[in-house]
Design an enzyme around this catalytic site. Structure first.
Site, PDB file in Angstrom:
ATOM      1  N   HIS A 100       0.867  -1.178   0.000  1.00 21.68           N
ATOM      2  CA  HIS A 100       0.000   0.000   0.000  1.00 21.68           C
ATOM      3  C   HIS A 100       0.904   1.228   0.000  1.00 21.68           C
ATOM      4  O   HIS A 100       2.025   1.192   0.516  1.00 21.68           O
ATOM      5  CB  HIS A 100      -0.853   0.105   1.265  1.00 21.68           C
ATOM      6  CG  HIS A 100      -1.724  -1.063   1.586  1.00 21.68           C
ATOM      7  ND1 HIS A 100      -1.253  -2.189   2.230  1.00 21.68           N
ATOM      8  CD2 HIS A 100      -3.057  -1.256   1.407  1.00 21.68           C
ATOM      9  CE1 HIS A 100      -2.251  -3.029   2.422  1.00 21.68           C
ATOM     10  NE2 HIS A 100      -3.354  -2.494   1.930  1.00 21.68           N
ATOM     11  N   ASP A 103       2.262   2.118   3.411  1.00 17.06           N
ATOM     12  CA  ASP A 103       3.281   1.227   3.971  1.00 17.06           C
ATOM     13  C   ASP A 103       4.685   1.743   3.710  1.00 17.06           C
ATOM     14  O   ASP A 103       5.601   1.490   4.493  1.00 17.06           O
ATOM     15  CB  ASP A 103       3.214  -0.171   3.330  1.00 17.06           C
ATOM     16  CG  ASP A 103       1.862  -0.813   3.395  1.00 17.06           C
ATOM     17  OD1 ASP A 103       1.120  -0.524   4.346  1.00 17.06           O
ATOM     18  OD2 ASP A 103       1.551  -1.617   2.491  1.00 17.06           O
TER      19      ASP A 103
END
Length: 435
Positions: A100, A103
């Site tokens: 993501h 992240d």
């Protein structure tokens, strides 16, 4: 160059079933040929950036338990995290990873800063992919953690949130395309409701349909060749999520004219939460023509929530990969380990050991599935069970006879069918012989 985080651990190698090393593969041999293809090319393993490097070990009753040197909201920390992540991918021999946006980058003050940070990290990822040969299986946007998304992203009652989420997805698709990603995933963790008292359900579904159509339009506009995937989940964090399971997602795609554009990324743990087996969701996706990719993990069967543990049940893996093989195998999809360490597993080598065990389990499942397929162990009994539908009368029932004509056939031929055994116990024993 080593970051030092994993000490003197060497690259994980296949040592065979007699090995007692916790840092060696006993069953996963990337070059072993299964059904005419390398095992690595069948399984297409990926490491999840979020659970492996962003998760801090917290739970609803306690905070962080892991102590990692990159835990801060600074760009330098994100760069260190990237160094450690790609070192890990190389040590493990994983051909793919997934992420993501949140992240991999710090959280900025606004959309422009988030995008700038993401692009800086993508610059680093491009270089590291070139150096290591590791590829991106899929990218995605985190549209659920930030408080702006507490009422949803695409389904939010505030159009400004919809716009912010749409812009974020655009930047993440751009990043995925730039990195050669083979898929783009949408998971609607906040796309649902807690109570109907403050929810216009029909409006929210239409908003979600519009959002997904925008994603598909943009994919074609920029020439992104990857597959758009939706990941079903019934609840958690939202009480009721609109992408409940494969059947629900298919109905949603049909309603908004997207069934030929979007496929599903199926997670074992989410299937269990929805009251299904993993193989049920895979078989249904295959039957509906929307099978795309899988997130591999398992849930604790007693707890009732999404525990995201590494897989360790070979019979379950065998039945799952049997469905994958029946679907023709992965094309752009793969096996992403959406699994995290237990919060007491603090050591860096625990991360390797968890993935090694999961990869070995999947390898055993794949080989069992391939053997069952080659031997016709399940397909032959299935063909026998449905053989009547291949006869003249069976074909006519499906293609031409009216209800009146069927009734006449039953009366004229005095059709009085007697039940036949489904042989479930025999078939369960067959599966156990292969695993």
């Amino acid at each position: 160059m080593s970051t030092g985080f994993f000490g003197d651990i060497q690259k994980v190698k296949y040592e065979g079933p007699d090995s007692d090393s916790p840092l060696a593969f006993r069953h996963y041999n990337p070059d072993e040929i299964v059904l005419g293809k390398r095992m690595e090319d069948h399984l297409r393993f990926a490491v999840a950036y979020w659970h492996s490097f962003a998760w801090e070990g917290g739970d609803p009753f306690g905070g962080r338990t892991f102590d990692r040197p990159w835990y801060s909201n600074e760009l330098d920390a994100a760069k260190l995290k990237a160094d450690v992540a790609f070192e890990f991918f190389s040590l493990l021999g994983a051909p793919y990873y997934c992420f993501h946006d949140a992240d991999v980058r710090p959280e900025g003050r606004n959309f422009a800063e988030n995008t700038r940070y993401l692009n800086e990290i993508v610059d680093i990822f491009e270089k590291k992919q070139a150096e290591t040969g590791v590829k991106l299986l899929w990218g995605t946007a985190n549209l659920f953690s930030n408080r702006r998304y507490m009422g949803g992203a695409a389904t939010n009652p505030d159009p400004d949130v919809f716009a912010f989420a749409a812009a974020t997805v655009k930047s993440c698709i751009d990043a995925t395309k730039r990195l050669g990603g083979e898929n783009y995933v949408l998971w609607g963790g906040r796309e649902g409701y807690e109570t109907l008292l403050n929810t216009d359900l029909g409006r929210e579904l239409d908003q979600m349909g519009r959002f997904l159509n925008l994603v598909v339009e943009y994919k074609h506009k920029i020439g992104f060749k990857g597959t758009i995937l939706i990941e079903p989940k019934p609840q958690e964090p939202t009480k009721h999520q609109y992408d409940y399971d494969v059947a629900t997602v298919y109905g949603f795609l049909k309603r908004y004219g997207l069934e030929s554009e979007v496929k599903v990324n199926i997670e074992q743990g989410h299937a269990i939460l929805a009251g299904h087996s993993f193989e049920h969701e895979l078989a249904l996706a295959r039957a509906l023509g929307i099978f795309g990719s899988i997130d591999m993990n398992r849930n604790d069967y007693q707890s009732g929530w999404d525990t995201d543990q590494f897989p360790n049940n070979v019979p379950e893996m065998a039945l799952a990969y049997y469905q994958v093989l029946l679907a023709g195998g992965f094309t752009t999809g793969g096996t992403n380990f959406d699994a995290k360490l237990r919060r007491q597993s603090l050591d860096p080598q625990d991360l390797l050991i968890g993935h090694i065990g999961g990869m070995d389990c999947c390898a055993r499942g794949l080989k069992a599935a391939a053997a069952m397929l080659e031997d016709g162990a399940l397909s032959k009994p299935l063909d026998e069970r449905y053989a009547g539908w291949n006869g003249d009368f069976g074909k006519k029932l499906l293609t031409g006879l009216s209800l009146d004509q069927i009734t006449a056939e039953v009366e004229t031929k005095d059709i009085n069918p007697q039940p036949k055994s489904g042989r479930q116990e025999y078939l369960e024993n067959v599966v156990n012989r292969y695993v």
